[in-house]
Design a protein around this motif. Structure first.
Motif, mmCIF file in Angstrom:
data_model
loop_
_atom_site.group_PDB
_atom_site.id
_atom_site.type_symbol
_atom_site.label_atom_id
_atom_site.label_comp_id
_atom_site.label_asym_id
_atom_site.label_seq_id
_atom_site.Cartn_x
_atom_site.Cartn_y
_atom_site.Cartn_z
ATOM 1 N N ASP A 280 1.872 -5.315 25.465
ATOM 2 C CA ASP A 280 2.556 -6.425 24.828
ATOM 3 C C ASP A 280 3.013 -7.403 25.912
ATOM 4 O O ASP A 280 2.590 -7.284 27.060
ATOM 5 N N TYR A 281 3.855 -8.351 25.565
ATOM 6 C CA TYR A 281 4.204 -9.364 26.563
ATOM 7 C C TYR A 281 5.058 -8.795 27.680
ATOM 8 O O TYR A 281 5.095 -9.343 28.776
ATOM 9 N N GLU A 404 6.903 -17.642 29.483
ATOM 10 C CA GLU A 404 6.271 -18.475 30.499
ATOM 11 C C GLU A 404 6.989 -18.218 31.803
ATOM 12 O O GLU A 404 8.205 -18.067 31.836
ATOM 13 N N LEU A 405 6.207 -18.183 32.887
ATOM 14 C CA LEU A 405 6.794 -18.016 34.215
ATOM 15 C C LEU A 405 6.948 -19.384 34.838
ATOM 16 O O LEU A 405 5.977 -20.139 34.964
ATOM 17 N N TYR A 406 8.177 -19.720 35.204
ATOM 18 C CA TYR A 406 8.454 -21.007 35.847
ATOM 19 C C TYR A 406 8.794 -20.812 37.315
ATOM 20 O O TYR A 406 9.546 -19.897 37.679
ATOM 21 N N ILE A 407 8.223 -21.664 38.124
ATOM 22 C CA ILE A 407 8.639 -21.723 39.527
ATOM 23 C C ILE A 407 8.745 -23.203 39.898
ATOM 24 O O ILE A 407 7.759 -23.941 39.776
ATOM 25 N N LEU A 412 3.694 -21.650 35.498
ATOM 26 C CA LEU A 412 2.665 -20.984 36.287
ATOM 27 C C LEU A 412 1.886 -19.968 35.466
ATOM 28 O O LEU A 412 0.692 -19.777 35.666
ATOM 29 N N ALA A 413 2.570 -19.308 34.559
ATOM 30 C CA ALA A 413 1.910 -18.287 33.751
ATOM 31 C C ALA A 413 2.457 -18.351 32.337
ATOM 32 O O ALA A 413 3.583 -18.791 32.111
ATOM 33 N N ASN A 414 1.623 -17.901 31.410
ATOM 34 C CA ASN A 414 1.945 -17.989 29.997
ATOM 35 C C ASN A 414 1.383 -16.724 29.368
ATOM 36 O O ASN A 414 0.223 -16.392 29.595
ATOM 37 N N ILE A 465 -2.924 -17.465 33.775
ATOM 38 C CA ILE A 465 -2.323 -17.995 35.003
ATOM 39 C C ILE A 465 -3.185 -19.137 35.509
ATOM 40 O O ILE A 465 -4.403 -18.996 35.620
ATOM 41 N N GLY A 466 -2.561 -20.253 35.786
ATOM 42 C CA GLY A 466 -3.261 -21.384 36.395
ATOM 43 C C GLY A 466 -3.465 -21.100 37.873
ATOM 44 O O GLY A 466 -2.533 -21.085 38.664
#
Length: 496
Positions: A280-281, A404-407, A412-414, A465-466
């Motif tokens: 899961d997430y 979502e991962l923020y930096i 950066l990631a979802n 991930i970008g």
RNA sequence: GAGCUGGUAGCUCAGUCGGUAGAGCAACAGACUUUUAAUCUGUGGGUCGUGGGUUCGAUUCCCACCCGGCUCACCA
């Protein structure tokens, strides 16, 4: 000299003309100016680790190197060159005495930018410079164009992008970043393969561009006479593979979004998407952290990394905060309070007409919250209406299991707990989010995808991930154009 | 898409309050067998982004356009 025009198609100036003439002179020496196979050469970096003793003490270390001439000092009967390969540069000495008559004639015809192979003795000159004294000179390739200036190199951004091959040679940072990108991609693959993920390839041509909210590029297949779109995401095909039982799949591939270009956006960019059955997430959060940390470990430099004038501290565990809590903290009202949200939107001059509550909420989030998220921080549990491909909380259908991962304000990631209920999926596809132009909605009905879900997709976590942005963050590069070898530029024309 | 900013020799840059341009490196000719961005002497090299306007004269002033960079808006 009779067939000079064969080699000098583009002679517009003195410099290129002279280089073409030198090419002919090399031919006249009986040497192919475009070179040939040159086996068993050593990398400059490796040669430089060998012991270098003064030439007066008769060193015996024989070496063989191929490279490009990036510096040349002619001192009468001895020439000093700097030979460059992608691992470094090394000084090379060509003396008339050691090189032979033909070799010397060739040496006198060398230009900056030419490629040569050398064989000789590695030692140290009187001034202490590690140097190869050349015994055998092989010509490997002519440069018909003059190369950039030896000291200043290249500084014009446009020139560097349009001549990336020169940028790699003359801007060490460009080469270094490119290598770091390679390391990151390799590390990701190793990490995922170690965890039993299969790397797969899915189509770039899509009949329905789904899986993300973005404007697609449109193209045409002649034989089938259909309009196709270049993919904007990898998601819908990878999920079909979960239905097919592959359990853990990932793809690292180019996606295409027909939107603006700036320091964080290139129309084609590289996405990693992965799907893990029976996760899961939350599993995706652990995996994201592990994946990025393994890249950092491989790159070296530690968890505290520079980002422009700031820093990012990647030391785990990374913060995990709920979307609603961050909203309350920075907007000042609860996101469930419809009146207060409208009031705040008005206060921040966000147009509110015809917008759904959750759309307004997210616009406020972007306006008021994102720039506070220095991160790394996982923002969790999004309003469900924003996430048509995400499973809702079992006990609260208003909240989607997404992070979502923020930096430093960059997404950066979802990741989601993937929606595998075909009826709910069909429902969210059918229901057009109001307040958004159609192309910005993720909810595009894809009946074939629904049919796949109807055959039973296991519960799963999914992650995107970008890669370009990851490389930016890990290499302290502020512009996406510097982590993509060939970013999109308008073609050069002869003006209008 | 908007605002600001830039485009001059192969590269890096200077300059012209309007009289068709300079430097360093690179190139060419010469000197030089241990240089480190080698040095010294001499030489050549430019549609000053493109087009139009004003002017006796435009690289310079004006307008439009082309191609970048930065900031902002939208998207990852």
């Amino acid at each position: 000299m009779t067939n000079q025009s064969n080699d000098g198609l583009n002679d517009q100036n003195e410099a290129t003309k002279i280089r073409s003439e030198k090419l002919q002179k090399i031919r006249q020496l009986g040497i192919d100016p475009w070179g040939m196979r040159f086996d068993n050469h050593q990398k400059v970096e490796k040669v430089l680790t060998l012991p270098s003793i003064p030439f007066d003490d008769n060193p015996t270390e024989n070496v063989r190197i191929a490279g490009r001439i990036v510096l040349r000092r002619v001192m009468g009967k001895v020439h000093f060159l700097h030979l460059w390969d992608h691992t470094g540069r090394i000084q090379v000495m060509i003396g008339q005495k050691q090189i032979g008559e033909l070799g010397w004639k060739l040496a006198e015809l060398l230009d900056l930018g030419d490629q040569i192979g050398i064989e000789g003795v590695f030692g140290k000159t009187k001034t202490g410079e590690p140097t190869v004294k050349v015994l055998q000179l092989t010509f490997l390739g002519k440069s018909l164009e003059p190369h950039p200036e030896k000291f200043h190199g290249m500084s014009d951004m446009e020139y560097r992008l349009r001549h990336r091959y020169l940028d790699l040679i003359y801007t060490p940072e460009t080469l270094e970043r490119s290598k770091q990108r390679i390391v990151i991609l390799r590390t990701i693959r190793e990490y995922l393969e170690k965890q039993d993920f299969f790397e797969v390839e899915t189509p770039i041509f899509h009949a329905i561009p789904g899986g993300a909210a973005a404007r697609p590029f449109i193209t045409q297949h002649n034989a089938l006479d259909i309009q196709l779109y270049l993919r904007i995401a990898l998601e819908l095909h990878l999920k079909r593979l979960l239905v097919g039982g592959l359990e853990r799949v990932f793809e690292i591939g180019r996606v295409f979004r027909n939107e603006g270009i700036d320091q964080k956006h290139n129309p084609e960019f590289t996405m990693l998407e992965l799907y893990q059955a029976y996760g899961d997430y939350r599993s995706m959060m652990d995996l994201t952290e592990g994946l990025i940390l393994s890249c950092i470990d491989k790159l070296g430099g530690g968890y505290l990394r520079p980002w422009g004038s700031k820093q990012v501290d990647f030391t785990p565990p990374w913060k995990r905060e709920k979307y609603a809590d961050l909203f309350l903290q920075y907007v000042g009202v609860a996101l469930t309070d419809q009146n207060a949200v409208v009031q705040q939107a008005q206060k921040h001059h966000i147009p509110i007409e015809n917008k759904e509550h959750d759309v307004l909420v997210h616009e406020l989030f972007e306006r008021c919250v994102e720039h506070h998220l220095e991160g790394p921080i996982f923002v969790c549990d999004y309003p469900a209406a924003l996430c048509p491909l995400t499973k809702r909380k079992w006990d609260n259908p208003a909240i989607a299991e997404r992070f979502e991962l923020y930096i430093h304000g960059m997404e950066l990631a979802n990741a989601y707990t993937e929606l595998n209920d075909p009826d709910t999926q069909a429902e969210t596809f059918r229901r057009q989010l109001t307040g958004l132009p159609e192309e910005e909605s993720m909810a595009k009905m894809d009946q074939e995808f629904i049919t796949a879900l109807r055959h039973g997709m296991p519960p799963a976590g999914g992650l995107g991930i970008g890669i370009d942005r990851l490389v930016m963050l890990l290499t302290n590069t502020q512009s996406i154009r510097d982590v993509i070898l060939f970013p999109l530029l308008r073609p050069e024309q002869n003006n209008h």
